[in-house]
Design an enzyme around this catalytic site. Structure first.
Site, PDB file in Angstrom:
ATOM      1  CD  GLU A 173      -3.111  -0.646   0.193  1.00 47.79           C
ATOM      2  OE1 GLU A 173      -3.252   0.550  -0.119  1.00 47.79           O
ATOM      3  OE2 GLU A 173      -3.801  -1.557  -0.292  1.00 47.79           O
TER       4      GLU A 173
ATOM      5  CD  GLU B  41       4.747 -20.600   8.617  1.00 46.13           C
ATOM      6  OE1 GLU B  41       4.931 -20.880   9.827  1.00 46.13           O
ATOM      7  OE2 GLU B  41       3.653 -20.311   8.132  1.00 46.13           O
TER       8      GLU B  41
END
Length: 304
Positions: free
Chosen positions: A66, A97
């Site tokens: 954003e 992960e």
């Protein structure tokens, strides 16, 4: 017929979300401190690097994505290190992960981090990928901000500023995209928005450095110029056209700057701070900010 379980679960989720917001409020001062230091690094030419895995990594990536549109930040100086990400896809490999070496390699690939800031996000604060990446980044000289949702999380001790968002148990056990994710998103939103403010990209609650890449944002840019300058729509449109869509320049043009060169020079002298540039301009024109209160934008076709 299946009984409706929604009231119990939805109520538990709402309670956990309220706790999540309270957790963010508890570290507001630390978020402000982190934003100030991150803004200094950015203004000196450093990068902002988001690091995470799984749900926490996706929340971090969303915030990163954003920034160019909201604050006009150079996307070339924003990096996302996300475990198991395959190119542009967000179909993540969950096993990634646990790959600490992959994180170290990804950090090393970014080169010198001495001027950069890293935001590492992990609900448990012990995800091997995120923890290894944060350690490697700090060794390489980065300023590290860590966000975790468990007390005594190792990730927090590996950071220059650690933000503990102790959201407690999830309404759906193990689903850290819920309360933990809400707290992470809130904290990241505050952090990046305060950075935008520190850099001068917010004026009177408006996004004055937005990138108007579509019709909606072009209309928003027009409204911002009209609102701050108090001019008619056609004047604001002309200023934006002359400024190549740059809102800050357009505001100065519609407020009395001689031309684009003058507007650019004023912004350079104020280090991009529109309030300072406007105040100087208005004083030179014999007006003060108090003489020109912010007015709502005029409706389409409305005359002065």
């Amino acid at each position: 017929m299946i009984a409706d379980p929604a009231p119990a679960l939805s109520g538990a989720m709402l309670a956990s979300y309220r706790r999540a917001i309270a957790c963010v409020a508890a570290v507001e001062g630390d978020i402000r401190a982190a934003a100030t230091r991150l803004a200094v690094r950015w203004e000196r030419g450093g990068r902002c690097i988001y690091l995470g895995a799984g749900a926490a990594g996706l929340v971090a990536a969303e915030d990163a994505a954003e920034l160019p549109g909201t604050f006009g930040l150079d996307r070339r100086r924003i990096a996302i290190i996300l475990a198991g990400r395959d190119g542009a896809s967000f179909d993540l490999d969950a096993a990634a992960e646990d790959d600490a070496q992959a994180a170290e390699q990804a950090v090393a690939a970014l080169g010198d981090l001495g001027s950069d800031a890293v935001i590492a996000v992990s609900a448990s604060g012990s995800t091997p990928f995120t923890l290894a990446g944060a350690k490697a980044a700090r060794r390489a000289g980065a300023f590290v901000i860590a966000i975790a949702n468990r007390p005594n999380a190792p990730l927090l001790t590996e950071a220059d500023i650690g933000l503990l968002l102790d959201t407690g148990d999830e309404a759906l056990q193990g689903s850290t995209r819920l309360a933990a994710g809400v707290a992470q998103k809130c904290a990241l939103g505050m952090l990046s928005t305060l950075v935008g403010l520190a850099l001068g990209h917010i004026h009177a609650g408006l996004m004055v450095n937005l990138r108007a890449d579509n019709d909606k944002l072009q209309r928003r840019a027009l409204g911002i110029v009209m609102s701050i300058s108090g001019v008619a729509e056609n004047t604001a449109q002309a200023a934006l056209a002359a400024a190549g869509g740059e809102v800050k320049q357009a505001v100065l043009l519609s407020s009395g700057a001689r031309d684009c060169g003058d507007a650019v020079s004023r912004l350079a002298r104020s280090r991009g701070r529109l309030a300072e540039a406007l105040d100087t301009l208005r004083k030179e024109l014999g007006r003060s900010a108090a003489d020109e209160p912010r007015r709502p934008p005029r409706k389409r076709g409305e005359k002065r």
